[in-house]
Design an enzyme around this catalytic site. Structure first.
Site, PDB file in Angstrom:
ATOM      1  N   SER A   1      80.277 -44.213   5.308  1.00 24.29           N
ATOM      2  CA  SER A   1      79.665 -44.540   4.018  1.00 24.29           C
ATOM      3  C   SER A   1      80.707 -45.067   3.025  1.00 24.29           C
ATOM      4  O   SER A   1      81.891 -44.772   3.125  1.00 24.29           O
ATOM      5  CB  SER A   1      78.975 -43.314   3.431  1.00 24.29           C
ATOM      6  OG  SER A   1      78.134 -42.709   4.384  1.00 24.29           O
TER       7      SER A   1
HETATM    8  N1  SAM Z   1      78.706 -39.913   5.987  1.00 26.35           N
HETATM    9  C1  SAM Z   1      79.136 -40.413   7.261  1.00 26.35           C
HETATM   10  C2  SAM Z   1      80.626 -40.679   7.234  1.00 26.35           C
HETATM   11  O1  SAM Z   1      81.291 -40.303   6.271  1.00 26.35           O
HETATM   12  O2  SAM Z   1      81.145 -41.264   8.203  1.00 26.35           O
HETATM   13  C3  SAM Z   1      78.405 -41.659   7.645  1.00 26.35           C
HETATM   14  C4  SAM Z   1      77.016 -41.413   8.072  1.00 26.35           C
HETATM   15  S1  SAM Z   1      76.280 -42.839   8.759  1.00 26.35           S
HETATM   16  C5  SAM Z   1      75.940 -43.790   7.332  1.00 26.35           C
HETATM   17  C6  SAM Z   1      74.696 -42.165   9.212  1.00 26.35           C
HETATM   18  C7  SAM Z   1      74.737 -41.303  10.449  1.00 26.35           C
HETATM   19  O3  SAM Z   1      73.485 -40.649  10.581  1.00 26.35           O
HETATM   20  C8  SAM Z   1      74.936 -42.081  11.745  1.00 26.35           C
HETATM   21  O4  SAM Z   1      76.073 -41.611  12.405  1.00 26.35           O
HETATM   22  C9  SAM Z   1      73.661 -41.806  12.535  1.00 26.35           C
HETATM   23  O5  SAM Z   1      73.876 -41.712  13.938  1.00 26.35           O
HETATM   24  C10 SAM Z   1      73.218 -40.487  11.944  1.00 26.35           C
HETATM   25  N2  SAM Z   1      71.799 -40.157  12.082  1.00 26.35           N
HETATM   26  C11 SAM Z   1      70.711 -40.938  11.966  1.00 26.35           C
HETATM   27  N3  SAM Z   1      69.583 -40.230  12.138  1.00 26.35           N
HETATM   28  C12 SAM Z   1      69.960 -38.938  12.348  1.00 26.35           C
HETATM   29  C13 SAM Z   1      69.274 -37.716  12.603  1.00 26.35           C
HETATM   30  N4  SAM Z   1      67.933 -37.630  12.643  1.00 26.35           N
HETATM   31  N5  SAM Z   1      69.992 -36.595  12.774  1.00 26.35           N
HETATM   32  C14 SAM Z   1      71.355 -36.617  12.736  1.00 26.35           C
HETATM   33  N6  SAM Z   1      72.066 -37.747  12.534  1.00 26.35           N
HETATM   34  C15 SAM Z   1      71.381 -38.888  12.323  1.00 26.35           C
END
Ligand code: SAM
Length: 213
Positions: free
Chosen positions: A61
């Protein structure tokens, strides 16, 4: 490149200038080495205000979003936080720097394992990271003082509201695939008070209470 200088500049130009005031959050953002959460070829861009690829078609992010969310969570030492979407583990590290006990769920096994290893290697030994669908929360570990969803949901996932403690805060991007509003809910008794924190664009939350793949 002097990464310490780049971090200070990021804090001053992208966070303070845009209204982040929480001293603990600013300290954490100045301390955590964001470049170590992306592949080496991207290190030179790690302190710009952008999301960056982390593999598996996912992103780390934007620093401003991480800081805005961390501030909105209003964390106190030792509070229990559920993070949905571990991704690179960067936000996990920021939350841990704020003294939180972090329970983090990532649906992608490769990313979850990589984040776990990375956090361990950087000295963040006590994050509980699980592979699974975080859109339904983590019932066995509830209630949580704060919950953050790091992926965009079509609607507010009801189980997450249920898993909040009294006065608990839930921050979640809600809306369409390419355009969401960052919402903050605060639980007061049987009701929850909502505030909008601004527009944002997150990758999609995939799961039972999210998008269907
Ligand atoms: N905040 C994180 C960082 O600092 O690197 C980035 C998060 S990234 C924008 C969103 C993440 O949410 C992805 O790795 C994706 O695989 C995960 N994701 C999507 N749907 C999800 C779910 N239902 N449960 C858990 N993780 C999920």
């Amino acid at each position: 490149m002097d990464y310490a200088v780049a971090r200070q500049r990021m804090v001053a130009e992208q966070l303070v200038r845009r209204g982040i005031t929480h001293s603990g959050v600013l300290r954490a953002m100045a301390k955590v080495h964001r470049h170590l959460f992306v592949e080496e070829a991207l290190w030179g861009r790690a302190y710009g205000n952008c999301s960056l690829p982390i593999g598996e078609k996912q992103t780390i992010s934007q620093p401003f979003m991480v800081a805005l969310i961390a501030e909105a969570l209003e964390l106190e030492e030792d509070q229990r936080v559920l993070e949905i979407g571990t991704g690179s583990g960067y936000q996990t590290a920021i939350l841990m720097e704020l003294g939180a006990k972090v329970y983090s769920i990532e649906r992608n096994r490769t990313l979850a394992l990589r984040a776990q290893r990375r956090l361990e290697s950087l000295g963040y030994h006590h994050a509980w990271i699980r592979v699974g669908d975080g859109s339904v929360g983590w019932k066995e570990k509830a209630p949580f003082d704060a919950i953050v969803v790091s992926a965009g949901a079509p609607t507010i996932p009801a189980p997450l509201v249920e898993q909040l403690a009294e006065n608990g805060r839930l921050v979640v991007p809600v809306g369409q695939l390419q355009n969401q509003v960052l919402k903050k809910g605060t639980k007061r008794g049987a009701s929850i008070h909502w505030a909008d924190l601004g527009n944002c664009v997150f990758v999609k939350l995939i799961g039972q209470q999210g998008w269907k793949g």
